[in-house]
Every structure is written in structure tokens, then in C-alpha cells.
Design an enzyme around this catalytic site. Structure first.
Site, PDB file in Angstrom:
ATOM      1  N   PHE A 139       0.358 -23.580 -21.177  1.00 34.67           N
ATOM      2  CA  PHE A 139      -0.229 -24.651 -21.981  1.00 34.67           C
ATOM      3  C   PHE A 139      -1.457 -24.107 -22.741  1.00 34.67           C
ATOM      4  O   PHE A 139      -2.244 -23.342 -22.180  1.00 34.67           O
ATOM      5  CB  PHE A 139      -0.628 -25.789 -21.039  1.00 34.67           C
ATOM      6  CG  PHE A 139      -1.018 -27.060 -21.732  1.00 34.67           C
ATOM      7  CD1 PHE A 139      -0.062 -27.910 -22.260  1.00 34.67           C
ATOM      8  CD2 PHE A 139      -2.361 -27.416 -21.853  1.00 34.67           C
ATOM      9  CE1 PHE A 139      -0.422 -29.092 -22.898  1.00 34.67           C
ATOM     10  CE2 PHE A 139      -2.730 -28.597 -22.486  1.00 34.67           C
ATOM     11  CZ  PHE A 139      -1.758 -29.430 -23.010  1.00 34.67           C
ATOM     12  N   ASP A 210      -1.988 -24.752 -12.257  1.00 29.69           N
ATOM     13  CA  ASP A 210      -2.208 -25.975 -13.028  1.00 29.69           C
ATOM     14  C   ASP A 210      -1.086 -26.948 -12.646  1.00 29.69           C
ATOM     15  O   ASP A 210       0.099 -26.668 -12.870  1.00 29.69           O
ATOM     16  CB  ASP A 210      -2.179 -25.633 -14.530  1.00 29.69           C
ATOM     17  CG  ASP A 210      -2.526 -26.828 -15.413  1.00 29.69           C
ATOM     18  OD1 ASP A 210      -2.268 -27.971 -14.995  1.00 29.69           O
ATOM     19  OD2 ASP A 210      -3.011 -26.605 -16.542  1.00 29.69           O
ATOM     20  N   TYR A 235      -4.266 -38.400 -15.781  1.00 25.57           N
ATOM     21  CA  TYR A 235      -3.659 -39.428 -16.640  1.00 25.57           C
ATOM     22  C   TYR A 235      -2.163 -39.276 -16.863  1.00 25.57           C
ATOM     23  O   TYR A 235      -1.577 -40.035 -17.610  1.00 25.57           O
ATOM     24  CB  TYR A 235      -4.380 -39.505 -17.988  1.00 25.57           C
ATOM     25  CG  TYR A 235      -4.496 -38.184 -18.731  1.00 25.57           C
ATOM     26  CD1 TYR A 235      -3.430 -37.690 -19.466  1.00 25.57           C
ATOM     27  CD2 TYR A 235      -5.663 -37.441 -18.702  1.00 25.57           C
ATOM     28  CE1 TYR A 235      -3.532 -36.486 -20.142  1.00 25.57           C
ATOM     29  CE2 TYR A 235      -5.781 -36.240 -19.365  1.00 25.57           C
ATOM     30  CZ  TYR A 235      -4.710 -35.766 -20.085  1.00 25.57           C
ATOM     31  OH  TYR A 235      -4.802 -34.571 -20.750  1.00 25.57           O
ATOM     32  N   LYS A 236      -1.531 -38.272 -16.263  1.00 26.35           N
ATOM     33  CA  LYS A 236      -0.080 -38.088 -16.448  1.00 26.35           C
ATOM     34  C   LYS A 236       0.668 -38.816 -15.329  1.00 26.35           C
ATOM     35  O   LYS A 236       0.645 -40.038 -15.290  1.00 26.35           O
ATOM     36  CB  LYS A 236       0.240 -36.604 -16.535  1.00 26.35           C
ATOM     37  CG  LYS A 236      -0.318 -36.012 -17.839  1.00 26.35           C
ATOM     38  CD  LYS A 236      -0.203 -34.517 -17.925  1.00 26.35           C
ATOM     39  CE  LYS A 236      -0.749 -34.066 -19.285  1.00 26.35           C
ATOM     40  NZ  LYS A 236      -1.034 -32.637 -19.318  1.00 26.35           N
ATOM     41  N   ARG A 384      11.271 -34.304 -25.745  1.00 24.82           N
ATOM     42  CA  ARG A 384      10.909 -34.258 -24.327  1.00 24.82           C
ATOM     43  C   ARG A 384      10.962 -35.663 -23.726  1.00 24.82           C
ATOM     44  O   ARG A 384      10.400 -36.601 -24.281  1.00 24.82           O
ATOM     45  CB  ARG A 384       9.491 -33.689 -24.219  1.00 24.82           C
ATOM     46  CG  ARG A 384       9.024 -33.450 -22.820  1.00 24.82           C
ATOM     47  CD  ARG A 384       7.665 -32.804 -22.822  1.00 24.82           C
ATOM     48  NE  ARG A 384       6.606 -33.790 -23.002  1.00 24.82           N
ATOM     49  CZ  ARG A 384       5.328 -33.573 -22.722  1.00 24.82           C
ATOM     50  NH1 ARG A 384       4.939 -32.396 -22.270  1.00 24.82           N
ATOM     51  NH2 ARG A 384       4.423 -34.506 -22.901  1.00 24.82           N
TER      52      ARG A 384
END
Ligand code: PLP
Length: 413
Positions: A139, A210, A235-236, A384
Site C-alpha cells: 500500500f 499492516d 475505519y475498515k 474491488r
């Protein structure tokens, strides 16, 4: 056609049968999801947990509005104790990632926590090792933090980006630390966290993981895998709300020796002593740098309650069933459209999302979103779809694929 126009009777009975046996079916009612939408983006921004609005209203009207500064501590007439909110949230997170509560510091963004983790790991790594080994497709923020920190440290470090299938072969005695994301944000490929951690240790390197697409998505066992450092996103899959506080995991055996890069007053052993010298608080609390983000922490604290009665093994089993179902239903579409599955079909090798390449991915996703089928487009050509067992059913997978088929068929007509 919108999603609502799809006839319910057409849903295959084997899928409906799976839904009737779903131990997590009741969890969907705990989220406030808009009607007419299938939300396949909980891996980017988790939806609103039902109790969060009342919790935030209470925090604002009572805790902040009425009790004002007294809320930082617990008083005789109130029990807020905002000062220890990060520690209470850490205890809830610990269970989800297989850690001890005192190994987790909650606050700041994932990016800032990556900085803290990498700074500590580079100091603890064996002398002379200068390579930060990472996935070539990691990422962006992970790569940028490594680049920035390396420059800050005088540029003596090399960020070595290699394909994630070749990581083991690159674990040489030059490697100080591995910086890896367990689940790839584009392909959904899941790396072997335990295996790679053991291989890194055998090569004398430290590990940073991560968990942005892992925490809350499936069981994680940081202590079981002997991971050194980890970061995760609030927040995911943890549904803490936009910009929710993130977390940092520091294994117990490193807590006393890991340097605290951002040694702030809120990580001091005695905050209000206002001492001139920094004395770290016990445990990972020392990595809480500044004043706790009370509003965001309160939302995250409330949102984590959705997991209280949930067995993460059930979440994983259902996630794999949903993602397999989704991929199988998509197969006929791939025969008549230029769709290329990029998510591994081997269950152990994937997280909780399914992705396809499509030459017009950006446009296709915009059309899907317009119909209430909310997924994500990722550069350059990725569609996605995040799959979240707490609020998706097998019937949802069927409805989603019907919608995707309709958009693709119309687009090619
Ligand atoms: C979403 C995500 C982040 C988020 O970082 P922030 O600092 O919270 O914006 C970090 N790493 C990965 C792998 C992600 O997917």
C-alpha cells in the site's frame, strides 16, 4: 433496472439454504445500512453501527456539554475517564488480533503508527542491517513512510520492493525488518503471516505487519505467530467511522527496549506530574503520543461492541463461503466479458474481498454505484468488492452478481 427490481423468487435455493443456517444472520440488523443498497465497500469504510449515534450524542451532550473538563477523569457523579479510553479500546481490539491489551496503543492514523513501528524496529534490528524488505505492491502509505523515515535517518536504508511470491528468497542477512501488509488492498491476496514471520526471524529480521484488511475481517493471532510489530486501521472492517483512530501493536518482549519515536506527554508514566523528562508509561500506552481523540475513540469503542458475541472463526468460515459463492456466480460473466479474477481461489490465500481486472473498470464501477451496488475502483483497472460476513448474506452475493451482469451486458450492447 435497479437492485430492487430483481425478483426474490429467482435466488437459488441452495444459497437461501446457506443463509438459513448462518450463525451471523442476526448481526445485519445491528448496522444502519441505507435501503436499496448492497454495500461491498466495508473494507474501505465500514458502515454505521446502530449504537454509535446515541453514543456520540451522549459524549457531546453529557460528557463534553455538561461535564466539560471533568470528563477526563472518572468522577463521583460521572464515569467517563476519557484519559483511559485508548486503553479500554485497546482491550477490545486485543481479542480480535490475538494480542495482550497492554501490547496495543490506540490513536493516530495507521500511517503515523507505521512510522512509530518502523522507527522502533529499525533501532532494535541487528547492527549493520540496512534493508527494509517489502512487497513491491505494498500500500502506498507503507512505502512512503519507509521512504520518508529512511531519508530522515540519513538515507542509509534501502527499501527493497520484491514480488510477494519471492519474499522468502530475499530474506538475507542484510534485512533489518520486513514491512508487509497481510492482505493486498488490490488483489485481496493474503500472505502467510505466521510462516513469513517465522522465516524472517530465522533470518534475524524483525517483522511489521499492516492489518488494515485483516483486523475485524478474520481471526488474527499476533502472539501465536510471534509478530514483533503491527498496525491496523479503525475505519475498515472495524467500522469505527471515517478517520477513526488506528492502532499499534508492540510485542511484550520489545516494550521495554523499543524506542518511542513520538514520545509525547500522553504516553508519559505520570501525565499530570508535568515532569521535564520523559518517562514512558507501562506497556504500549507509551506509544499514545498526544491527547486522545475522544469523539473518534468513542465511536470506535461503541462500534467494536458488534464483535462482543461474535466468534471470529464463524466470521472467517462465512467470509470464505461468501467469497467462493461470489466468484462462482461471476464465472459465467467472465466468459462473455473481459473480466479477469485477480483474487486467489485457494481459500487460505485470500482475505475478505474479491477483485477483477476490467479494461473499463472505472466506468463500470461508477455505473454499479449509481444502481446501489457500492464497491471500489482501484487504479489502474481493478473492480474491488469487499465482503463482510456481519451484514452480507449469500442472497446478497446473488443479487450483486445480477446487478454486475446487468451493467456489463448493457455496457457491451
Ligand atoms: C487503508 C490502509 C491504510 C490507511 O492508512 P491511514 O493512515 O489510516 O490513512 C494503511 N495501510 C493499508 C494497507 C491500507 O489499506
Amino acid at each position: 433496472m435497479t437492485l430492487k427490481d430483481l425478483p426474490a423468487t429467482a435466488i437459488p435455493t441452495d444459497l437461501l439454504e446457506l443463509d438459513t443456517r448462518d450463525p451471523l444472520a442476526h448481526k445485519k440488523a445491528e448496522f444502519l445500512l441505507p435501503p436499496g443498497v448492497i454495500y461491498l465497500d466495508g473494507n474501505s469504510l465500514g458502515p454505521l453501527y446502530r449504537r454509535v449515534p446515541e453514543r456520540l450524542a451522549h459524549v457531546m451532550e453529557q460528557e463534553w456539554g455538561q461535564h466539560l473538563i471533568r470528563s477526563w477523569t472518572a468522577g463521583e457523579d460521572h464515569g467517563e475517564d476519557w484519559m483511559h479510553l485508548p486503553d479500554r479500546v485497546a482491550a477490545k481490539l486485543a481479542r480480535l488480533v490475538g494480542a495482550r491489551p497492554q501490547e496495543i496503543a490506540v490513536g493516530d492514523s495507521t500511517t503515523v503508527n507505521l512510522f512509530k513501528a518502523l522507527a522502533a524496529a529499525l533501532k532494535l534490528a541487528p547492527a549493520g542491517r540496512r534493508v527494509i524488505l517489502t512487497d513491491a505492491d505494498n500500500f502506498p502509505t507503507d512505502l512512503y513512510v519507509a521512504q520518508g523515515l529512511s531519508a530522515l535517518l540519513g538515507g542509509g536504508y534501502e527499501l527493497r520492493r520484491v514480488p510477494n511470491t519471492e519474499l522468502a528468497a530475499h530474506l538475507t542477512d542484510e534485512v533489518a525488518v520486513t514491512l508487509l501488509t497481510e492482505v493486498d488492498y488490490r488483489t485481496g491476496r493474503r500472505l502467510d503471516l505466521a510462516g513469513l514471520t517465522a522465516q524472517a526471524h530465522a533470518a534475524g529480521a524483525l517483522t511489521i505487519w499492516d492489518l488494515a484488511h485483516s483486523a475485524g475481517a478474520f481471526p488474527v493471532d499476533l502472539n501465536g505467530a510471534d509478530v514483533d510489530f503491527a498496525v491496523g486501521c479503525g475505519y475498515k472492517f472495524l467500522n469505527g467511522g471515517p478517520g477513526a483512530p488506528a492502532f499499534l501493536f508492540v510485542a511484550a518482549q520489545h516494550l521495554e527496549s523499543a524506542p518511542v519515536a513520538i514520545s509525547g506527554w500522553m504516553g508519559h508514566a505520570d501525565v499530570f506530574e508535568m515532569a521535564r523528562g520523559y518517562v514512558p508509561a507501562p506497556g504500549a500506552r507509551r506509544f499514545v503520543a498526544g491527547t486522545p481523540q475522544v469523539l473518534g475513540l468513542s465511536a470506535l469503542d461503541s462500534a467494536l461492541d458488534v464483535f462482543t458475541d461474535v466468534d471470529m472463526q464463524d466470521v472467517r468460515a462465512k467470509s470464505l463461503s461468501l467469497t467462493s459463492t461470489f466468484m462462482a456466480l461471476m464465472e459465467p460473466l467472465a466468459t462473455r466479458h473481459p473480466l479477469e479474477l485477480v483474487t486467489p481461489t485457494e481459500p487460505a490465500d485470500r482475505g475478505s474481498q474479491v477483485s477483477y481486472r476490467h479494461p473499463r473498470a472505472r466506468e463500470v464501477m461508477a455505473q454499479l454505484v449509481a444502481r446501489g451496488l457500492i464497491g471500489d475502483y482501484r487504479t489502474p483497472d481493478i473492480l474491488r468488492f469487499g465482503i463482510t460476513p456481519l451484514y452480507h448474506s449469500h442472497a446478497d452475493m446473488w443479487r450483486a452478481v445480477q446487478g454486475i451482469g446487468a451493467v456489463l451486458d448493457e455496457g457491451s450492447a
